[in-house]
Design a protein around this motif. Structure first.
Motif, PDB file in Angstrom:
ATOM      1  N   ARG A  31      40.651  34.104  46.773  1.00  0.00           N
ATOM      2  CA  ARG A  31      41.108  32.803  47.255  1.00  0.00           C
ATOM      3  C   ARG A  31      41.788  32.973  48.617  1.00  0.00           C
ATOM      4  O   ARG A  31      42.792  33.679  48.742  1.00  0.00           O
ATOM      5  CB  ARG A  31      42.074  32.161  46.270  1.00  0.00           C
ATOM      6  CG  ARG A  31      42.490  30.752  46.718  1.00  0.00           C
ATOM      7  CD  ARG A  31      43.217  29.983  45.643  1.00  0.00           C
ATOM      8  NE  ARG A  31      43.302  28.563  46.012  1.00  0.00           N
ATOM      9  CZ  ARG A  31      43.694  27.603  45.175  1.00  0.00           C
ATOM     10  NH1 ARG A  31      44.036  27.909  43.931  1.00  0.00           N
ATOM     11  NH2 ARG A  31      43.725  26.352  45.586  1.00  0.00           N
ATOM     12  N   THR A  32      41.239  32.336  49.630  1.00  0.00           N
ATOM     13  CA  THR A  32      41.794  32.396  50.977  1.00  0.00           C
ATOM     14  C   THR A  32      42.324  31.019  51.363  1.00  0.00           C
ATOM     15  O   THR A  32      42.156  30.039  50.620  1.00  0.00           O
ATOM     16  CB  THR A  32      40.724  32.819  51.993  1.00  0.00           C
ATOM     17  OG1 THR A  32      39.865  31.706  52.278  1.00  0.00           O
ATOM     18  CG2 THR A  32      39.876  33.968  51.470  1.00  0.00           C
TER      19      THR A  32
ATOM     20  N   SER B 181      47.638  32.836  38.428  1.00  0.00           N
ATOM     21  CA  SER B 181      47.232  34.240  38.342  1.00  0.00           C
ATOM     22  C   SER B 181      46.949  34.852  39.705  1.00  0.00           C
ATOM     23  O   SER B 181      46.333  34.223  40.570  1.00  0.00           O
ATOM     24  CB  SER B 181      45.967  34.362  37.482  1.00  0.00           C
ATOM     25  OG  SER B 181      46.125  33.752  36.216  1.00  0.00           O
ATOM     26  N   ASP B 182      47.387  36.094  39.871  1.00  0.00           N
ATOM     27  CA  ASP B 182      47.002  36.874  41.041  1.00  0.00           C
ATOM     28  C   ASP B 182      45.638  37.517  40.816  1.00  0.00           C
ATOM     29  O   ASP B 182      44.899  37.770  41.765  1.00  0.00           O
ATOM     30  CB  ASP B 182      48.042  37.965  41.318  1.00  0.00           C
ATOM     31  CG  ASP B 182      49.416  37.382  41.621  1.00  0.00           C
ATOM     32  OD1 ASP B 182      49.542  36.692  42.655  1.00  0.00           O
ATOM     33  OD2 ASP B 182      50.345  37.612  40.824  1.00  0.00           O
ATOM     34  N   ILE B 183      45.327  37.778  39.543  1.00  0.00           N
ATOM     35  CA  ILE B 183      44.043  38.373  39.172  1.00  0.00           C
ATOM     36  C   ILE B 183      43.541  37.691  37.903  1.00  0.00           C
ATOM     37  O   ILE B 183      44.310  37.456  36.963  1.00  0.00           O
ATOM     38  CB  ILE B 183      44.187  39.888  38.910  1.00  0.00           C
ATOM     39  CG1 ILE B 183      44.436  40.639  40.222  1.00  0.00           C
ATOM     40  CG2 ILE B 183      42.952  40.448  38.208  1.00  0.00           C
ATOM     41  CD1 ILE B 183      44.716  42.121  40.033  1.00  0.00           C
ATOM     42  N   ILE B 184      42.252  37.359  37.892  1.00  0.00           N
ATOM     43  CA  ILE B 184      41.588  36.898  36.671  1.00  0.00           C
ATOM     44  C   ILE B 184      40.437  37.860  36.410  1.00  0.00           C
ATOM     45  O   ILE B 184      39.551  38.028  37.250  1.00  0.00           O
ATOM     46  CB  ILE B 184      41.084  35.447  36.800  1.00  0.00           C
ATOM     47  CG1 ILE B 184      42.258  34.493  37.048  1.00  0.00           C
ATOM     48  CG2 ILE B 184      40.331  35.032  35.532  1.00  0.00           C
ATOM     49  CD1 ILE B 184      41.842  33.035  37.247  1.00  0.00           C
ATOM     50  N   TYR B 185      40.478  38.497  35.252  1.00  0.00           N
ATOM     51  CA  TYR B 185      39.522  39.550  34.894  1.00  0.00           C
ATOM     52  C   TYR B 185      38.695  39.042  33.721  1.00  0.00           C
ATOM     53  O   TYR B 185      39.208  38.895  32.614  1.00  0.00           O
ATOM     54  CB  TYR B 185      40.302  40.808  34.513  1.00  0.00           C
ATOM     55  CG  TYR B 185      39.496  42.071  34.406  1.00  0.00           C
ATOM     56  CD1 TYR B 185      38.951  42.671  35.540  1.00  0.00           C
ATOM     57  CD2 TYR B 185      39.286  42.697  33.181  1.00  0.00           C
ATOM     58  CE1 TYR B 185      38.225  43.845  35.447  1.00  0.00           C
ATOM     59  CE2 TYR B 185      38.573  43.871  33.068  1.00  0.00           C
ATOM     60  CZ  TYR B 185      38.035  44.449  34.213  1.00  0.00           C
ATOM     61  OH  TYR B 185      37.318  45.623  34.121  1.00  0.00           O
TER      62      TYR B 185
ATOM     63  N   ILE C 172      48.281  38.810  35.767  1.00  0.00           N
ATOM     64  CA  ILE C 172      46.858  38.928  35.460  1.00  0.00           C
ATOM     65  C   ILE C 172      46.523  38.045  34.266  1.00  0.00           C
ATOM     66  O   ILE C 172      47.289  37.960  33.301  1.00  0.00           O
ATOM     67  CB  ILE C 172      46.463  40.380  35.144  1.00  0.00           C
ATOM     68  CG1 ILE C 172      46.710  41.290  36.348  1.00  0.00           C
ATOM     69  CG2 ILE C 172      44.997  40.465  34.713  1.00  0.00           C
ATOM     70  CD1 ILE C 172      46.360  42.747  36.094  1.00  0.00           C
ATOM     71  N   THR C 173      45.367  37.407  34.325  1.00  0.00           N
ATOM     72  CA  THR C 173      44.784  36.760  33.151  1.00  0.00           C
ATOM     73  C   THR C 173      43.510  37.511  32.809  1.00  0.00           C
ATOM     74  O   THR C 173      42.627  37.678  33.657  1.00  0.00           O
ATOM     75  CB  THR C 173      44.452  35.281  33.407  1.00  0.00           C
ATOM     76  OG1 THR C 173      45.676  34.567  33.667  1.00  0.00           O
ATOM     77  CG2 THR C 173      43.776  34.659  32.200  1.00  0.00           C
ATOM     78  N   HIS C 174      43.434  37.987  31.580  1.00  0.00           N
ATOM     79  CA  HIS C 174      42.264  38.738  31.109  1.00  0.00           C
ATOM     80  C   HIS C 174      41.508  37.861  30.119  1.00  0.00           C
ATOM     81  O   HIS C 174      42.065  37.451  29.097  1.00  0.00           O
ATOM     82  CB  HIS C 174      42.717  40.040  30.441  1.00  0.00           C
ATOM     83  CG  HIS C 174      41.596  40.947  30.037  1.00  0.00           C
ATOM     84  ND1 HIS C 174      41.795  42.071  29.269  1.00  0.00           N
ATOM     85  CD2 HIS C 174      40.260  40.894  30.286  1.00  0.00           C
ATOM     86  CE1 HIS C 174      40.641  42.673  29.070  1.00  0.00           C
ATOM     87  NE2 HIS C 174      39.700  41.974  29.673  1.00  0.00           N
TER      88      HIS C 174
ATOM     89  N   GLY D 233      44.662  35.472  45.552  1.00  0.00           N
ATOM     90  CA  GLY D 233      44.264  35.920  44.228  1.00  0.00           C
ATOM     91  C   GLY D 233      42.810  36.361  44.182  1.00  0.00           C
ATOM     92  O   GLY D 233      41.970  35.899  44.951  1.00  0.00           O
ATOM     93  N   ARG D 234      42.514  37.253  43.224  1.00  0.00           N
ATOM     94  CA  ARG D 234      41.162  37.784  43.071  1.00  0.00           C
ATOM     95  C   ARG D 234      40.674  37.554  41.645  1.00  0.00           C
ATOM     96  O   ARG D 234      41.455  37.615  40.696  1.00  0.00           O
ATOM     97  CB  ARG D 234      41.134  39.289  43.347  1.00  0.00           C
ATOM     98  CG  ARG D 234      41.450  39.678  44.769  1.00  0.00           C
ATOM     99  CD  ARG D 234      42.936  39.910  44.984  1.00  0.00           C
ATOM    100  NE  ARG D 234      43.461  41.080  44.295  1.00  0.00           N
ATOM    101  CZ  ARG D 234      44.731  41.239  43.975  1.00  0.00           C
ATOM    102  NH1 ARG D 234      45.632  40.281  44.234  1.00  0.00           N
ATOM    103  NH2 ARG D 234      45.144  42.336  43.357  1.00  0.00           N
TER     104      ARG D 234
END
Length: 278
Positions: A206-207, A162-166, A100-102, A186-187
């Protein structure tokens, strides 16, 4: 069970129900991470409407509820509304082992929740541009071995894969580097603020075919330094156009076409959907 433990349990249950998440760990992390540990010593300043209220004491029970708690009143920085963050985290569905990137970590409370959700093998890199807050977050997260705090500008700094960027700061458009940092599947959630009257929360996935997006609710955050002003040539969407956006494209990959709902220097939004399943 003590009275405070009972209050924490109820607070966590409220968050989980509001999030409508099927992951029981969401309730567990809200119950196990003490919010007061990230707010500094009480009493605390609670933001309500256009005013503020000071809690009558430093009893954590006062902030184990859906209230905004000020971190820096002069800069308008607060800890964020727990209901909103519970919903966003539920939508992202962090899994153990993910990265994750926050962006906009503040004092680290929501960073801590995310860190627990990707444990034991996942990691979180949290950017905070305010030096004082970055130092506070680093101290607050000392016991979280999978969390790294970066005092720096996430707009100009390269993000890790990143799998997630928040994102917890409003942007007129997501920098191209943020989209490129997303791994396949990733979301990213970010507060989209292309105009004063267009405050939307945007979920991006991301698809294989592109970046699908879903403007799913209204949301207002303080502006993201370096990414809150549109270039002069930008096509700024109306609220109706913004809510019709279903995909985001890098200009370098695909030029804007007649489906464009908003156009910026490096990215543009389209009303044409792409398959989330790729």
């Amino acid at each position: 069970m003590s009275e405070l433990e009972d209050i924490r349990t109820f607070y966590a249950r409220l968050m989980a129900v509001n999030a409508a998440s099927s992951d029981p760990r969401l309730e567990e992390v809200f119950a196990s991470v003490p919010r007061e540990a990230f707010l500094g010593p009480g009493p605390w300043t609670v933001i309500t409407g256009n005013g503020t209220v000071t809690t009558p004491s430093a009893d954590p029970a006062h902030i184990c509820q859906n209230v905004l708690v000020a971190l820096d009143t002069d800069k308008g920085i607060n800890n964020g509304e727990p209901f909103l963050h519970a919903m966003w985290i539920g939508k992202l569905a962090p899994k153990p082992g993910e990265a994750i990137t926050h962006i906009g970590a503040g004092s680290g409370y929501y960073t801590a929740l995310l860190a627990k959700l990707v444990s034991p093998c996942g990691t979180i890199t949290a950017f905070e541009i305010d030096e004082n807050l970055a130092g506070l977050a680093r101290k607050n997260l000392e016991t979280y071995g999978n969390a790294t705090i970066v005092h720096g500008d996430a707009v100009t700094s390269p993000l890790p894969p990143s799998d997630i960027i928040y994102v917890n700061a409003g942007v007129v458009a997501p920098p191209a580097g943020w989209l490129k940092a997303l791994r396949p599947g990733g979301r990213m959630i970010f507060p989209w603020r292309p105009a004063e009257r267009v405050p939307l929360a945007m979920l991006v996935t991301r698809t294989e075919k592109g970046f699908a997006c879903d403007p799913f609710m209204r949301a207002w955050f303080i502006p993201c330094f370096g990414a809150s002003l549109a270039d002069l040539a930008a096509k700024i969407p109306t609220r109706e156009q913004a809510t019709r956006s279903r995909s985001i494209w890098l200009v370098e990959d695909r030029q804007p076409d007649r489906t464009a709902t908003a156009i910026f220097e490096h990215v543009w939004f389209s009303s044409k959907a792409v398959s989330v399943r790729g």
